[in-house]
Enzyme design. Structure first.
Site, short mmCIF file in Angstrom:
data_model
loop_
_atom_site.label_atom_id
_atom_site.label_comp_id
_atom_site.label_asym_id
_atom_site.label_seq_id
_atom_site.Cartn_x
_atom_site.Cartn_y
_atom_site.Cartn_z
N CYS A 1 -36.65 7.42 35.66
CA CYS A 1 -36.67 7.71 34.02
C CYS A 1 -35.12 8.26 33.98
CB CYS A 1 -37.62 8.66 33.61
SG CYS A 1 -38.00 8.38 32.03
N ARG B 1 -30.98 4.99 26.26
CA ARG B 1 -31.82 6.34 26.56
C ARG B 1 -32.74 6.31 25.09
NH1 ARG B 1 -27.98 10.62 26.11
NH2 ARG B 1 -29.81 11.93 26.84
N GLU C 1 -44.47 9.42 39.89
CA GLU C 1 -44.79 10.73 40.14
C GLU C 1 -45.77 11.55 39.42
OE1 GLU C 1 -42.04 10.00 38.87
OE2 GLU C 1 -41.29 11.76 37.66
N ILE D 1 -42.10 8.62 29.19
CA ILE D 1 -41.76 9.92 28.59
C ILE D 1 -40.43 9.98 28.06
CG2 ILE D 1 -41.82 12.53 28.53
CD1 ILE D 1 -43.88 12.04 30.91
N ARG D 2 -40.16 9.85 26.91
CA ARG D 2 -38.85 9.21 26.35
C ARG D 2 -38.11 8.63 27.13
NH1 ARG D 2 -34.97 13.32 25.06
NH2 ARG D 2 -35.59 14.42 26.65
N HIS E 1 -42.59 7.05 35.16
CA HIS E 1 -42.65 8.13 36.35
C HIS E 1 -43.95 7.67 37.37
CE1 HIS E 1 -40.06 10.91 34.16
NE2 HIS E 1 -40.63 10.33 33.11
N GLY F 1 -36.23 13.82 33.83
CA GLY F 1 -35.90 15.09 33.09
C GLY F 1 -34.88 14.84 32.01
N GLU F 2 -33.80 15.39 32.03
CA GLU F 2 -32.63 15.09 30.98
C GLU F 2 -31.44 14.90 31.67
OE1 GLU F 2 -33.22 14.73 27.79
OE2 GLU F 2 -30.95 14.51 27.83
N SER F 3 -31.21 13.54 31.47
CA SER F 3 -29.99 13.01 32.28
C SER F 3 -28.52 13.84 31.81
CB SER F 3 -29.83 11.52 32.01
OG SER F 3 -29.82 11.11 30.50
N1 GLN Z 1 -34.69 10.91 27.54
C1 GLN Z 1 -34.43 11.50 29.01
C2 GLN Z 1 -32.82 11.15 29.11
O1 GLN Z 1 -32.07 10.55 28.57
C3 GLN Z 1 -35.17 10.88 30.01
C4 GLN Z 1 -36.63 11.28 30.01
C5 GLN Z 1 -37.20 11.31 31.20
O2 GLN Z 1 -36.78 11.46 32.22
N2 GLN Z 1 -38.52 11.21 31.03
O3 GLN Z 1 -32.41 11.83 30.24
#
Ligand code: GLN
Length: 221
Positions: free
Chosen positions: A86, A113, A184, A141-142, A182, A55-57
Protein backbone atom coordinates in the site's frame (compact mmCIF):
# COMPACT_ATOMS: atom_id res chain seq x y z
CA UNK A 1 15.06 -12.91 25.96
CA UNK A 2 15.34 -14.42 22.43
CA UNK A 3 14.80 -18.17 22.22
CA UNK A 4 17.82 -20.46 21.85
CA UNK A 5 19.02 -20.51 18.25
CA UNK A 6 17.60 -17.07 17.51
CA UNK A 7 20.99 -15.84 16.29
CA UNK A 8 20.76 -18.22 13.33
CA UNK A 9 17.44 -16.85 12.16
CA UNK A 10 17.59 -14.61 9.06
CA UNK A 11 16.95 -10.95 9.94
CA UNK A 12 14.37 -9.04 7.95
CA UNK A 13 13.70 -5.34 8.54
CA UNK A 14 10.38 -3.51 8.65
CA UNK A 15 10.40 0.24 8.07
CA UNK A 16 9.05 1.48 11.41
CA UNK A 17 8.63 5.23 10.98
CA UNK A 18 4.83 5.23 10.85
CA UNK A 19 1.99 2.93 9.78
CA UNK A 20 1.11 -0.72 10.42
CA UNK A 21 4.67 -2.03 10.78
CA UNK A 22 3.73 -4.05 13.89
CA UNK A 23 1.51 -6.33 11.80
CA UNK A 24 4.34 -7.10 9.39
CA UNK A 25 6.66 -7.78 12.34
CA UNK A 26 4.11 -10.27 13.72
CA UNK A 27 3.74 -12.03 10.34
CA UNK A 28 7.51 -12.32 9.87
CA UNK A 29 8.06 -13.60 13.41
CA UNK A 30 5.26 -16.16 12.91
CA UNK A 31 7.23 -17.47 9.92
CA UNK A 32 10.37 -17.90 11.98
CA UNK A 33 12.53 -14.98 10.82
CA UNK A 34 13.83 -12.29 13.19
CA UNK A 35 12.01 -9.05 12.38
CA UNK A 36 13.84 -5.80 13.11
CA UNK A 37 12.44 -2.26 13.26
CA UNK A 38 14.16 0.13 10.85
CA UNK A 39 14.05 3.83 11.73
CA UNK A 40 17.72 4.88 11.36
CA UNK A 41 20.44 4.10 8.81
CA UNK A 42 22.31 1.80 11.22
CA UNK A 43 19.19 -0.38 11.55
CA UNK A 44 19.78 -1.64 7.99
CA UNK A 45 22.99 -3.42 8.94
CA UNK A 46 22.87 -7.20 8.58
CA UNK A 47 19.36 -7.35 7.12
CA UNK A 48 18.52 -9.84 4.36
CA UNK A 49 15.40 -8.00 3.16
CA UNK A 50 13.04 -5.21 4.14
CA UNK A 51 9.29 -4.58 4.24
CA UNK A 52 7.82 -1.11 3.68
CA UNK A 53 4.41 -1.14 5.40
CA UNK A 54 1.09 0.54 4.81
CA UNK A 55 0.44 3.90 6.40
CA UNK A 56 0.90 7.37 5.01
CA UNK A 57 3.51 7.66 2.29
CA UNK A 58 3.86 11.44 2.65
CA UNK A 59 4.67 11.13 6.37
CA UNK A 60 7.08 8.25 5.77
CA UNK A 61 8.98 10.23 3.12
CA UNK A 62 9.27 13.21 5.49
CA UNK A 63 10.47 11.07 8.40
CA UNK A 64 12.90 9.21 6.11
CA UNK A 65 14.51 12.54 5.20
CA UNK A 66 14.54 13.72 8.83
CA UNK A 67 16.27 10.51 9.97
CA UNK A 68 18.85 10.48 7.17
CA UNK A 69 17.40 7.20 5.98
CA UNK A 70 16.53 8.11 2.39
CA UNK A 71 19.89 7.48 0.68
CA UNK A 72 20.79 4.32 2.67
CA UNK A 73 17.32 2.90 2.02
CA UNK A 74 17.56 3.72 -1.69
CA UNK A 75 20.85 1.81 -1.82
CA UNK A 76 19.43 -1.10 0.23
CA UNK A 77 16.38 -1.67 -2.01
CA UNK A 78 18.62 -1.83 -5.07
CA UNK A 79 20.58 -4.73 -3.58
CA UNK A 80 18.23 -6.70 -1.36
CA UNK A 81 14.68 -7.99 -1.51
CA UNK A 82 11.93 -5.52 -0.64
CA UNK A 83 8.17 -5.85 -0.18
CA UNK A 84 6.06 -2.70 -0.17
CA UNK A 85 2.39 -2.86 0.83
CA UNK A 86 0.00 0.00 0.00
CA UNK A 87 1.91 3.14 1.09
CA UNK A 88 4.95 0.88 0.58
CA UNK A 89 4.25 0.44 -3.16
CA UNK A 90 3.84 4.21 -3.44
CA UNK A 91 7.31 4.62 -1.89
CA UNK A 92 8.81 2.05 -4.28
CA UNK A 93 7.30 3.39 -7.51
CA UNK A 94 8.72 5.93 -9.93
CA UNK A 95 5.79 8.34 -9.85
CA UNK A 96 2.87 9.39 -7.64
CA UNK A 97 1.15 12.71 -7.09
CA UNK A 98 1.21 14.84 -3.95
CA UNK A 99 4.39 13.48 -2.36
CA UNK A 100 6.83 15.80 -0.54
CA UNK A 101 9.81 14.12 -2.27
CA UNK A 102 10.19 11.74 -5.22
CA UNK A 103 9.51 8.06 -4.44
CA UNK A 104 12.45 5.63 -4.33
CA UNK A 105 12.04 4.56 -7.97
CA UNK A 106 12.80 0.87 -7.45
CA UNK A 107 9.67 -0.30 -9.34
CA UNK A 108 8.88 1.20 -12.75
CA UNK A 109 5.20 1.91 -12.04
CA UNK A 110 3.07 5.04 -11.78
CA UNK A 111 0.75 5.00 -8.81
CA UNK A 112 -2.43 6.97 -8.14
CA UNK A 113 -2.82 7.53 -4.40
CA UNK A 114 -6.19 7.16 -2.65
CA UNK A 115 -7.57 6.04 -6.00
CA UNK A 116 -10.71 4.31 -4.66
CA UNK A 117 -11.70 7.29 -2.50
CA UNK A 118 -11.47 8.19 1.16
CA UNK A 119 -11.07 6.02 4.29
CA UNK A 120 -14.80 5.23 4.26
CA UNK A 121 -14.42 3.73 0.77
CA UNK A 122 -11.97 1.07 2.02
CA UNK A 123 -13.02 -2.52 1.21
CA UNK A 124 -12.08 -6.21 1.09
CA UNK A 125 -12.05 -8.13 -2.19
CA UNK A 126 -10.63 -11.44 -3.43
CA UNK A 127 -7.29 -11.33 -5.20
CA UNK A 128 -5.87 -13.88 -7.60
CA UNK A 129 -2.21 -14.59 -6.83
CA UNK A 130 -1.04 -17.69 -8.75
CA UNK A 131 2.32 -17.66 -6.92
CA UNK A 132 0.62 -18.42 -3.59
CA UNK A 133 -1.82 -20.94 -5.05
CA UNK A 134 -4.85 -18.89 -6.05
CA UNK A 135 -7.34 -16.71 -4.22
CA UNK A 136 -6.07 -14.47 -1.43
CA UNK A 137 -8.05 -12.06 0.78
CA UNK A 138 -7.38 -8.48 -0.30
CA UNK A 139 -7.74 -5.65 2.23
CA UNK A 140 -7.75 -2.23 0.56
CA UNK A 141 -7.47 0.82 2.83
CA UNK A 142 -7.34 4.20 1.07
CA UNK A 143 -5.56 2.11 -1.48
CA UNK A 144 -3.52 3.21 -4.46
CA UNK A 145 -4.05 2.01 -8.03
CA UNK A 146 -1.33 1.10 -10.50
CA UNK A 147 -1.97 3.42 -13.45
CA UNK A 148 1.12 2.43 -15.46
CA UNK A 149 3.14 -0.77 -15.21
CA UNK A 150 6.31 -0.87 -17.32
CA UNK A 151 6.59 -3.90 -19.66
CA UNK A 152 9.63 -5.06 -17.65
CA UNK A 153 7.52 -5.30 -14.48
CA UNK A 154 5.58 -8.51 -13.87
CA UNK A 155 1.98 -8.41 -12.63
CA UNK A 156 1.73 -11.02 -9.86
CA UNK A 157 -1.68 -10.20 -8.36
CA UNK A 158 -4.99 -9.18 -9.92
CA UNK A 159 -8.42 -8.48 -8.51
CA UNK A 160 -10.63 -11.52 -8.99
CA UNK A 161 -14.37 -11.82 -9.53
CA UNK A 162 -16.87 -9.80 -11.58
CA UNK A 163 -16.17 -6.47 -9.95
CA UNK A 164 -12.42 -6.85 -10.06
CA UNK A 165 -12.06 -7.14 -13.85
CA UNK A 166 -8.53 -8.44 -13.46
CA UNK A 167 -7.09 -5.10 -12.40
CA UNK A 168 -3.40 -5.40 -11.45
CA UNK A 169 -2.86 -4.93 -7.72
CA UNK A 170 0.53 -6.55 -7.20
CA UNK A 171 3.79 -6.32 -9.17
CA UNK A 172 7.32 -7.67 -9.10
CA UNK A 173 10.56 -6.56 -10.68
CA UNK A 174 13.28 -8.99 -9.65
CA UNK A 175 13.70 -8.67 -5.88
CA UNK A 176 11.26 -5.74 -5.61
CA UNK A 177 7.60 -6.56 -4.89
CA UNK A 178 4.76 -4.05 -4.45
CA UNK A 179 1.13 -4.61 -3.46
CA UNK A 180 -1.84 -2.23 -3.34
CA UNK A 181 -3.42 -4.24 -0.51
CA UNK A 182 -2.45 -5.45 2.97
CA UNK A 183 -1.60 -9.17 3.42
CA UNK A 184 -0.39 -8.28 6.93
CA UNK A 185 -3.95 -7.40 7.96
CA UNK A 186 -5.14 -10.97 7.38
CA UNK A 187 -4.18 -14.17 9.22
CA UNK A 188 -3.00 -15.63 5.92
CA UNK A 189 0.78 -15.98 5.89
CA UNK A 190 1.11 -17.36 2.37
CA UNK A 191 2.20 -14.09 0.77
CA UNK A 192 4.88 -13.29 3.36
CA UNK A 193 6.09 -16.88 3.14
CA UNK A 194 6.37 -16.67 -0.67
CA UNK A 195 8.19 -13.33 -0.47
CA UNK A 196 10.73 -14.63 2.04
CA UNK A 197 11.44 -17.89 0.20
CA UNK A 198 10.89 -17.25 -3.53
CA UNK A 199 11.93 -13.58 -3.70
CA UNK A 200 14.41 -13.10 -0.84
CA UNK A 201 15.76 -16.67 -1.14
CA UNK A 202 15.60 -17.33 2.61
CA UNK A 203 15.11 -20.73 4.20
CA UNK A 204 12.22 -20.84 6.68
CA UNK A 205 11.97 -23.40 9.47
CA UNK A 206 10.11 -26.32 7.86
CA UNK A 207 7.20 -26.25 10.31
CA UNK A 208 6.57 -22.54 9.73
CA UNK A 209 6.69 -22.86 5.95
CA UNK A 210 4.24 -25.78 6.09
CA UNK A 211 1.85 -23.79 8.29
CA UNK A 212 1.90 -20.92 5.82
CA UNK A 213 1.16 -23.27 2.95
CA UNK A 214 -1.96 -24.63 4.66
CA UNK A 215 -5.51 -23.42 4.10
CA UNK A 216 -5.94 -19.73 4.94
CA UNK A 217 -7.54 -18.86 8.25
CA UNK A 218 -10.20 -16.22 8.70
CA UNK A 219 -9.47 -12.66 7.77
CA UNK A 220 -9.40 -10.28 10.74
CA UNK A 221 -9.35 -6.84 9.18
N1 GLN B 1 -3.33 6.59 1.13
C1 GLN B 1 -2.06 6.24 1.72
C2 GLN B 1 -0.93 7.01 1.05
O1 GLN B 1 -1.13 7.67 0.09
C3 GLN B 1 -1.81 4.74 1.64
C4 GLN B 1 -2.84 3.99 2.46
C5 GLN B 1 -2.36 2.71 3.05
O2 GLN B 1 -1.16 2.43 3.15
N2 GLN B 1 -3.29 1.92 3.53
O3 GLN B 1 0.18 6.91 1.50
Amino acid sequence: MPPAGAAARPRVGVLALQGDFARHVAALEALGVAAAHVALPRDLEGLEAIVLPGGESTTMLRLMAANGLRRPLEAFVRERAVLGTCAGVILLGTEAEGLPAPPLGALDVSVERNAYGRQIDSFSAPIDIPAVGGTFPGVFIRAPRLRRVAPSVEVIARRAGENGSGEPVGVRSGRVVGLCFHPELTCDLRFHSWFLTAVAGLALPAARAAAAAGPPRAETA
